[in-house]
Design a protein around this motif. Structure first.
Motif, PDB file in Angstrom:
ATOM      1  N   CYS A   5       0.857  -1.186   0.000  1.00  0.00           N
ATOM      2  CA  CYS A   5       0.000   0.000   0.000  1.00  0.00           C
ATOM      3  C   CYS A   5       0.894   1.237   0.000  1.00  0.00           C
ATOM      4  CB  CYS A   5      -0.912   0.008   1.220  1.00  0.00           C
ATOM      5  SG  CYS A   5      -2.230  -1.225   1.154  1.00  0.00           S
ATOM      6  N   ILE A   6       0.668   2.102  -0.974  1.00  0.00           N
ATOM      7  CA  ILE A   6       1.452   3.330  -1.113  1.00  0.00           C
ATOM      8  C   ILE A   6       0.549   4.508  -0.759  1.00  0.00           C
ATOM      9  CG2 ILE A   6       2.844   4.749  -2.665  1.00  0.00           C
ATOM     10  CD1 ILE A   6       3.201   2.251  -4.437  1.00  0.00           C
ATOM     11  N   PHE A   7       1.026   5.359   0.143  1.00  0.00           N
ATOM     12  CA  PHE A   7       0.224   6.471   0.634  1.00  0.00           C
ATOM     13  C   PHE A   7       0.851   7.819   0.295  1.00  0.00           C
ATOM     14  CE2 PHE A   7      -0.616   2.860   3.349  1.00  0.00           C
ATOM     15  CZ  PHE A   7      -1.976   2.905   3.590  1.00  0.00           C
ATOM     16  N   ASP A   8       0.023   8.719  -0.211  1.00  0.00           N
ATOM     17  CA  ASP A   8       0.402  10.124  -0.238  1.00  0.00           C
ATOM     18  C   ASP A   8       0.534  10.582   1.219  1.00  0.00           C
ATOM     19  OD1 ASP A   8       0.607  12.897  -1.185  1.00  0.00           O
ATOM     20  OD2 ASP A   8      -1.449  13.084  -0.420  1.00  0.00           O
ATOM     21  N   LEU A   9       1.203  11.701   1.454  1.00  0.00           N
ATOM     22  CA  LEU A   9       1.402  12.172   2.829  1.00  0.00           C
ATOM     23  C   LEU A   9       0.390  13.260   3.205  1.00  0.00           C
ATOM     24  CD1 LEU A   9       4.847  12.775   4.492  1.00  0.00           C
ATOM     25  CD2 LEU A   9       2.912  14.252   4.982  1.00  0.00           C
ATOM     26  N   ASP A  10       0.558  14.458   2.638  1.00  0.00           N
ATOM     27  CA  ASP A  10      -0.308  15.589   2.996  1.00  0.00           C
ATOM     28  C   ASP A  10      -1.754  15.325   2.584  1.00  0.00           C
ATOM     29  OD1 ASP A  10       1.790  17.710   3.828  1.00  0.00           O
ATOM     30  OD2 ASP A  10       2.514  17.043   1.881  1.00  0.00           O
ATOM     31  N   GLY A  11      -2.653  15.363   3.556  1.00  0.00           N
ATOM     32  CA  GLY A  11      -4.062  15.187   3.250  1.00  0.00           C
ATOM     33  C   GLY A  11      -4.507  13.750   3.150  1.00  0.00           C
ATOM     34  N   THR A  12      -3.571  12.807   3.302  1.00  0.00           N
ATOM     35  CA  THR A  12      -3.920  11.388   3.207  1.00  0.00           C
ATOM     36  C   THR A  12      -3.629  10.656   4.516  1.00  0.00           C
ATOM     37  OG1 THR A  12      -3.549  11.363   0.818  1.00  0.00           O
ATOM     38  CG2 THR A  12      -3.527   9.231   1.949  1.00  0.00           C
ATOM     39  N   ILE A  13      -2.373  10.690   4.960  1.00  0.00           N
ATOM     40  CA  ILE A  13      -2.082  10.086   6.273  1.00  0.00           C
ATOM     41  C   ILE A  13      -1.925  11.155   7.359  1.00  0.00           C
ATOM     42  CG2 ILE A  13      -1.096   7.953   5.368  1.00  0.00           C
ATOM     43  CD1 ILE A  13       1.703   9.132   5.936  1.00  0.00           C
ATOM     44  N   LEU A  14      -1.476  12.338   6.969  1.00  0.00           N
ATOM     45  CA  LEU A  14      -1.270  13.406   7.950  1.00  0.00           C
ATOM     46  C   LEU A  14      -2.044  14.667   7.577  1.00  0.00           C
ATOM     47  CD1 LEU A  14       2.591  13.209   8.626  1.00  0.00           C
ATOM     48  CD2 LEU A  14       0.733  12.341  10.064  1.00  0.00           C
ATOM     49  N   ASN A  15      -2.685  15.254   8.577  1.00  0.00           N
ATOM     50  CA  ASN A  15      -3.329  16.550   8.389  1.00  0.00           C
ATOM     51  C   ASN A  15      -2.263  17.626   8.590  1.00  0.00           C
ATOM     52  OD1 ASN A  15      -4.832  18.852   8.337  1.00  0.00           O
ATOM     53  ND2 ASN A  15      -6.456  18.082   9.668  1.00  0.00           N
ATOM     54  N   THR A  16      -1.762  18.141   7.494  1.00  0.00           N
ATOM     55  CA  THR A  16      -0.667  19.120   7.528  1.00  0.00           C
ATOM     56  C   THR A  16      -1.121  20.497   7.078  1.00  0.00           C
ATOM     57  OG1 THR A  16      -0.037  18.506   5.272  1.00  0.00           O
ATOM     58  CG2 THR A  16       1.059  17.324   7.063  1.00  0.00           C
ATOM     59  N   ILE A  17      -2.419  20.707   6.933  1.00  0.00           N
ATOM     60  CA  ILE A  17      -2.878  21.952   6.320  1.00  0.00           C
ATOM     61  C   ILE A  17      -2.497  23.180   7.146  1.00  0.00           C
ATOM     62  CG2 ILE A  17      -5.194  21.940   7.361  1.00  0.00           C
ATOM     63  CD1 ILE A  17      -4.128  23.024   3.778  1.00  0.00           C
ATOM     64  N   GLU A  18      -2.506  23.064   8.474  1.00  0.00           N
ATOM     65  CA  GLU A  18      -2.136  24.225   9.289  1.00  0.00           C
ATOM     66  C   GLU A  18      -0.656  24.556   9.123  1.00  0.00           C
ATOM     67  OE1 GLU A  18      -4.386  24.538  13.272  1.00  0.00           O
ATOM     68  OE2 GLU A  18      -4.522  22.415  12.740  1.00  0.00           O
ATOM     69  N   SER A  19       0.153  23.545   9.011  1.00  0.00           N
ATOM     70  CA  SER A  19       1.584  23.742   8.776  1.00  0.00           C
ATOM     71  C   SER A  19       1.832  24.417   7.435  1.00  0.00           C
ATOM     72  CB  SER A  19       2.304  22.387   8.812  1.00  0.00           C
ATOM     73  OG  SER A  19       3.598  22.472   8.264  1.00  0.00           O
ATOM     74  N   LEU A  20       1.163  23.934   6.403  1.00  0.00           N
ATOM     75  CA  LEU A  20       1.350  24.473   5.057  1.00  0.00           C
ATOM     76  C   LEU A  20       0.814  25.899   4.941  1.00  0.00           C
ATOM     77  CD1 LEU A  20       0.309  21.229   3.178  1.00  0.00           C
ATOM     78  CD2 LEU A  20       2.592  22.246   3.133  1.00  0.00           C
ATOM     79  N   SER A  21      -0.377  26.129   5.474  1.00  0.00           N
ATOM     80  CA  SER A  21      -0.981  27.458   5.416  1.00  0.00           C
ATOM     81  C   SER A  21      -0.153  28.466   6.218  1.00  0.00           C
ATOM     82  CB  SER A  21      -2.416  27.400   5.949  1.00  0.00           C
ATOM     83  OG  SER A  21      -3.015  28.679   5.917  1.00  0.00           O
ATOM     84  N   HIS A  22       0.303  28.041   7.386  1.00  0.00           N
ATOM     85  CA  HIS A  22       1.126  28.903   8.237  1.00  0.00           C
ATOM     86  C   HIS A  22       2.431  29.268   7.531  1.00  0.00           C
ATOM     87  CE1 HIS A  22       2.677  30.594  11.938  1.00  0.00           C
ATOM     88  NE2 HIS A  22       3.705  29.752  11.948  1.00  0.00           N
ATOM     89  N   SER A  23       3.050  28.289   6.912  1.00  0.00           N
ATOM     90  CA  SER A  23       4.345  28.512   6.267  1.00  0.00           C
ATOM     91  C   SER A  23       4.234  29.379   5.021  1.00  0.00           C
ATOM     92  CB  SER A  23       4.994  27.174   5.903  1.00  0.00           C
ATOM     93  OG  SER A  23       5.271  26.417   7.056  1.00  0.00           O
ATOM     94  N   ILE A  24       3.222  29.127   4.198  1.00  0.00           N
ATOM     95  CA  ILE A  24       3.083  29.935   2.977  1.00  0.00           C
ATOM     96  C   ILE A  24       2.634  31.352   3.334  1.00  0.00           C
ATOM     97  CG2 ILE A  24       0.683  29.330   2.398  1.00  0.00           C
ATOM     98  CD1 ILE A  24       3.695  29.746  -0.034  1.00  0.00           C
ATOM     99  N   SER A  25       1.863  31.488   4.418  1.00  0.00           N
ATOM    100  CA  SER A  25       1.444  32.827   4.853  1.00  0.00           C
ATOM    101  C   SER A  25       2.636  33.641   5.357  1.00  0.00           C
ATOM    102  CB  SER A  25       0.379  32.723   5.951  1.00  0.00           C
ATOM    103  OG  SER A  25      -0.828  32.204   5.431  1.00  0.00           O
ATOM    104  N   LEU A  26       3.526  33.008   6.114  1.00  0.00           N
ATOM    105  CA  LEU A  26       4.737  33.694   6.574  1.00  0.00           C
ATOM    106  C   LEU A  26       5.617  34.094   5.395  1.00  0.00           C
ATOM    107  CD1 LEU A  26       5.744  31.542   9.698  1.00  0.00           C
ATOM    108  CD2 LEU A  26       4.814  33.875   9.689  1.00  0.00           C
ATOM    109  N   THR A  27       5.646  33.250   4.374  1.00  0.00           N
ATOM    110  CA  THR A  27       6.417  33.560   3.167  1.00  0.00           C
ATOM    111  C   THR A  27       5.832  34.772   2.459  1.00  0.00           C
ATOM    112  OG1 THR A  27       6.976  31.217   2.902  1.00  0.00           O
ATOM    113  CG2 THR A  27       7.273  32.642   0.980  1.00  0.00           C
ATOM    114  N   MET A  28       4.534  34.806   2.295  1.00  0.00           N
ATOM    115  CA  MET A  28       3.889  35.945   1.636  1.00  0.00           C
ATOM    116  C   MET A  28       4.048  37.215   2.474  1.00  0.00           C
ATOM    117  SD  MET A  28       2.822  34.793  -1.258  1.00  0.00           S
ATOM    118  CE  MET A  28       4.265  33.690  -1.186  1.00  0.00           C
ATOM    119  N   GLU A  29       4.003  37.073   3.780  1.00  0.00           N
ATOM    120  CA  GLU A  29       4.188  38.218   4.687  1.00  0.00           C
ATOM    121  C   GLU A  29       5.550  38.866   4.470  1.00  0.00           C
ATOM    122  OE1 GLU A  29       4.963  38.490   9.382  1.00  0.00           O
ATOM    123  OE2 GLU A  29       3.006  37.629   8.870  1.00  0.00           O
ATOM    124  N   HIS A  30       6.545  38.068   4.157  1.00  0.00           N
ATOM    125  CA  HIS A  30       7.901  38.564   3.887  1.00  0.00           C
ATOM    126  C   HIS A  30       7.891  39.602   2.769  1.00  0.00           C
ATOM    127  CE1 HIS A  30      12.328  38.309   3.546  1.00  0.00           C
ATOM    128  NE2 HIS A  30      12.131  38.359   2.234  1.00  0.00           N
TER     129      HIS A  30
END
Length: 217
Positions: A5-30
């Motif tokens: 069984c092969i699993f995608d990571l983000d959105g499949t086995i791990l809920n990473t949306i807060e990490s991704l949203s937080h990181s891209i928001s900090l990048t845009m804030e720059h």
């Protein structure tokens, strides 16, 4: 019978949306832009961090991608510090993975997340050595939906594509499984909706990990 069984990571086995949203928001804030909310982040991810940055810049108003190269470097630095931010396994995932291990089925992660960050997320959530193989971007294999990573995983375990079941939550994942000649499982708890996933006619569509157990009985 499926052997792997092969699993995608983000959105499949791990809920990473807060990490991704937080990181891209900090990048845009720059660059003086506002935050990127989770709803938009869910639409921007899935094709690697370069596409995430590109889409976020266009969304923020940099339609000519003037800041693109600098933003890539900023994001990588920000994400290195925040890749574990509020990351957690989805309900029932850990139990399902343990069930597969007890059945003797190989479990692997294939993700467009950078390889080092993928290892960090997986080991933090499930422990070192829990998965039999983890492959991320930068591992010398083309990004999904190119099937190279999925086929590499099958070869690693000496199984045929038809003996692999591919789990994912985005159109990119469904295309990956199709291109690799593998049966696909669309999971509806991730970043995209059922309607998008069903366009690719997955073998199975599930709303909880336990709903696919019957396949292995």
């Amino acid at each position: 019978m499926y052997q792997c069984c092969i699993f995608d990571l983000d959105g499949t086995i791990l809920n990473t949306i807060e990490s991704l949203s937080h990181s891209i928001s900090l990048t845009m804030e720059h660059f003086g832009y506002g935050p990127v909310d989770e709803a938009h982040t869910k639409q921007f991810v899935g094709d690697g961090f370069k596409k995430l940055v590109e889409r976020a810049l266009i969304f923020s108003g940099d339609k000519e991608l003037v800041h693109y190269e600098e933003a890539l470097a900023v994001y990588e630095a920000v994400f290195e510090e925040n890749c574990l931010y509020k990351v957690r396994p989805y309900e029932g995932i850990t139990e399902f993975l343990q069930y597969l291990k007890e059945k003797g089925i190989k479990i692997a992660v294939l993700t467009n997340k950078g390889h080092e960050r993928a290892i960090e997320c997986v080991e933090n959530s499930f422990g070192k050595g829990f998965f039999d193989l983890v492959t991320g971007e930068g591992h010398g294999i083309a990004c999904k939906p190119d099937p190279s990573g999925a086929l590499y995983t099958a070869r690693h375990f000496n199984v045929s594509p038809s003996e692999c079941l591919y789990f994912g939550d985005t159109n990119t994942d469904m295309q990956t499984g199709i291109h690799a000649g593998m049966d696909t499982v669309a999971v509806t708890w991730g970043f995209r909706d059922r309607k998008e996933l069903e366009k690719f006619q997955p073998k199975y569509v599930i709303d909880h990990p336990e709903k696919i157990k019957y396949v292995f009985e």
